[in-house]
Design a protein around this motif. Structure first.
Motif, PDB file in Angstrom:
ATOM      1  N   GLU A 158      50.207  54.647  17.359  1.00 14.79           N
ATOM      2  CA  GLU A 158      48.977  53.875  17.187  1.00 14.79           C
ATOM      3  C   GLU A 158      49.235  52.494  16.590  1.00 14.79           C
ATOM      4  N   SER A 159      50.454  52.223  16.164  1.00 16.56           N
ATOM      5  CA  SER A 159      50.774  50.878  15.688  1.00 16.56           C
ATOM      6  C   SER A 159      50.996  49.915  16.858  1.00 16.56           C
ATOM      7  N   ARG A 160      51.278  50.470  18.032  1.00 11.50           N
ATOM      8  CA  ARG A 160      51.527  49.638  19.212  1.00 11.50           C
ATOM      9  C   ARG A 160      50.404  49.718  20.230  1.00 11.50           C
ATOM     10  N   PHE A 161      49.510  50.704  20.070  1.00  8.54           N
ATOM     11  CA  PHE A 161      48.432  50.895  21.038  1.00  8.54           C
ATOM     12  C   PHE A 161      47.091  51.016  20.328  1.00  8.54           C
ATOM     13  N   THR A 162      46.037  50.633  21.049  1.00  7.42           N
ATOM     14  CA  THR A 162      44.662  50.789  20.570  1.00  7.42           C
ATOM     15  C   THR A 162      44.004  51.906  21.356  1.00  7.42           C
ATOM     16  N   ILE A 163      43.500  52.921  20.669  1.00  9.69           N
ATOM     17  CA  ILE A 163      42.857  54.048  21.336  1.00  9.69           C
ATOM     18  C   ILE A 163      41.387  53.723  21.581  1.00  9.69           C
ATOM     19  N   ILE A 164      40.969  53.827  22.832  1.00 11.21           N
ATOM     20  CA  ILE A 164      39.582  53.581  23.224  1.00 11.21           C
ATOM     21  C   ILE A 164      38.928  54.924  23.546  1.00 11.21           C
ATOM     22  N   LEU A 204      45.283  51.364  25.092  1.00 14.68           N
ATOM     23  CA  LEU A 204      45.655  50.039  25.570  1.00 14.68           C
ATOM     24  C   LEU A 204      46.738  49.462  24.656  1.00 14.68           C
ATOM     25  N   PRO A 205      47.656  48.681  25.222  1.00 11.94           N
ATOM     26  CA  PRO A 205      48.601  47.969  24.356  1.00 11.94           C
ATOM     27  C   PRO A 205      47.834  47.098  23.359  1.00 11.94           C
ATOM     28  N   SER A 206      48.318  47.006  22.147  1.00 10.91           N
ATOM     29  CA  SER A 206      47.604  46.287  21.090  1.00 10.91           C
ATOM     30  C   SER A 206      47.327  44.839  21.456  1.00 10.91           C
ATOM     31  N   SER A 207      48.154  44.261  22.327  1.00  7.87           N
ATOM     32  CA  SER A 207      47.975  42.861  22.708  1.00  7.87           C
ATOM     33  C   SER A 207      46.935  42.671  23.811  1.00  7.87           C
ATOM     34  N   GLU A 208      46.400  43.771  24.358  1.00 12.92           N
ATOM     35  CA  GLU A 208      45.455  43.695  25.476  1.00 12.92           C
ATOM     36  C   GLU A 208      44.039  44.048  25.018  1.00 12.92           C
TER      37      GLU A 208
END
Length: 481
Positions: free
Chosen positions: A194-200, A209-213
């Motif tokens: 979860e440090s690299r991805f955002t859970i929707i 989603l990737p954290s940068s997107e």
């Protein structure tokens, strides 16, 4: 693509004259044990040692209910009950009906909105509608010829069994493809960093989603026909382009629904909510988690805006039922995400969502184009929660976009002057107005018919007498005409 809604039902007046055509499915064309996952359901019951289990079927699957119950009974010693008529929408787990039979678990068959349920363990069996995975992949490639295209894939729950086949093929060809997962339980979360991805988490689906997107960087692809789930997703991700593949006819297309047009129609409902003075808060899904907190939230924001809220529990909604509450200026339907949107022109009063009521009453929440269909996202602790503004606790005046008249928004102090007048003091000005009160209680007082009169102490007591027997068309002790 509108998708319809099951939140509003007919009043049943046509039942007597209705002619039904029974199209019994050929059991040879569909194996019940596979379609209803009989072995897995029996294992689930035995594993948790459930003693009483409620089996919930939507209307279109009720014809199989007796056979499914017989198959399960042969594999488990649990006592099984068929829930033949849901209290509200069939997509929601009918916790109310299951409690009537003291069920310790529920197996929900057919399409589901996947709303969280906290009172009882639930197992979902969606069924397996026909899907040609090879054709679906081919149509996807036609819609998205560029293999670098960023796409999130959603699907109707009845096709979830075949998604792994589609995923295997497409992930080998596309570099920026994300498949959503069904959120079958409140605690279900993707096992990712979860440090690299955002859970929707939206509409009973979850993806990372990737954290940068951001969501707006992706296009959306939905496997399924026109349905409430698709409508809900399109409004939720209204900044994204949608395409669909309908397995029933094998057609793929880019959706051309003007989401902005529909959003503006919902904004009109916000204006109707602002004009309202008496609000009916309708409990449309008592079994859904946090529904009580959501109702209290709606009541609170309404009171802070100077409106009078009344909570109503009426079961399946229809125009006739709601017409009984003529004193209400607007209804707020607190239901699951798929049933909360109601577009019914024959209703006596408009029905708005909790999100629209928040927009109408909470000055701190602004209209940004984002839309919320899940009432849980409005509660404290959610990322979409917006605390009530301090300004909204005081009365303010603006102009209605519908009537063109001025209206007061915010809490006012009421001093009763008599039976039909109230002094309303605006704390932001020195003006004091005296106007007629339009509360529901006084409206009821003005009705020509106000229900059965109790006449306590005025009716003589008499012994009970035997009444008539039979049916109204011809009682047994009724003289022949």
């Amino acid at each position: 693509m509108e998708g319809g809604t099951s939140a509003i039902t007919c009043d049943g007046a046509d039942v007597i004259k209705r002619c039904l055509t029974i199209n019994r499915r050929d059991d040879q064309s569909r194996d019940l044990s596979t379609y209803y996952e009989i072995e897995d359901c029996a294992s689930w019951i035995r594993e948790h040692d459930f003693k009483v289990v409620a089996l919930q079927f939507p209307d279109e699957l009720l014809e199989d209910s007796a056979d499914v119950t017989a198959l399960l009974s042969s594999l488990t010693e649990a006592k099984l009950f068929i829930l033949g008529d849901t209290t509200y929408g069939s997509c929601c787990v009918d916790v109310i009906a299951s409690q009537h039979v003291l069920a310790t678990a529920v197996i929900h068959f057919g399409r589901a909105c996947l709303s969280s349920v906290s009172e009882v363990p639930v197992r979902y069996v969606f069924g397996q509608e026909n899907l040609d995975a090879k054709d679906c992949c081919a149509k996807f490639q036609q819609l998205y010829p560029e293999t670098e295209t960023a796409v999130v894939v959603f699907y109707d729950v009845v096709y979830s069994y075949a998604i792994d086949q589609i995923k295997t093929v497409l992930l080998s060809q596309y570099t920026n493809l994300i498949f959503s997962n069904l959120k079958l339980s409140p605690e279900a979360r993707p096992e990712i960093d979860e440090s690299r991805f955002t859970i929707i988490v939206k509409g009973g689906r979850t993806f990372a989603l990737p954290s940068s997107e951001t969501e707006s960087n992706y296009q959306m692809f939905f496997v399924g026909g026109e349905c409430l789930a698709l409508t809900n997703l399109m409004l939720t991700f209204n900044k994204c382009a949608f395409s669909t593949y309908d397995p029933a006819g094998g057609a793929a297309r880019r959706e051309t629904l003007s989401v902005n047009k529909r959003l503006m129609r919902r904004y009109y409902m916000v204006e109707r909510a602002k004009d309202a003075r008496v609000v009916g808060v309708v409990a449309g899904a008592p079994g859904v988690a946090d529904v009580v907190a959501a109702i209290e939230r709606v009541r609170d924001v309404a009171r802070r805006a100077g409106k009078k809220p009344y909570t109503l529990v009426v079961g399946k909604l229809n125009a006739a039922k709601l017409a009984n509450f003529a004193e209400m200026d607007v209804f707020v339907l607190v239901a699951c995400a798929e049933n909360t949107l109601v577009d019914a022109g024959d209703l006596y009063r408009p029905i708005v969502t909790p999100f629209e009521m928040e927009l109408a009453c909470n000055a701190a929440r602004e209209w940004t184009g984002d839309y919320v269909t899940d009432f849980r996202e409005l509660l404290p602790g959610s990322t979409m929660h917006v605390p009530m503004s301090e300004e909204s606790s005081d009365a303010s005046v603006d102009v209605s976009l519908i009537t063109g008249k001025t209206r007061s928004i915010g809490i006012t102090e009421e001093l009763t002057l008599g039976q039909s007048t109230t002094a309303v003091i605006d704390r932001n000005s020195s003006l004091t107005m005296v106007a007629e009160s339009s509360t529901a209680a006084e409206y009821l007082e003005q009705r020509s018919w106000r229900g059965l009169e109790q006449a306590l102490g005025e009716t003589a007591v008499s012994k009970a007498k035997e009444g008539r027997r039979g049916i109204a068309a011809g009682y047994e002790n009724e003289p022949a005409s």
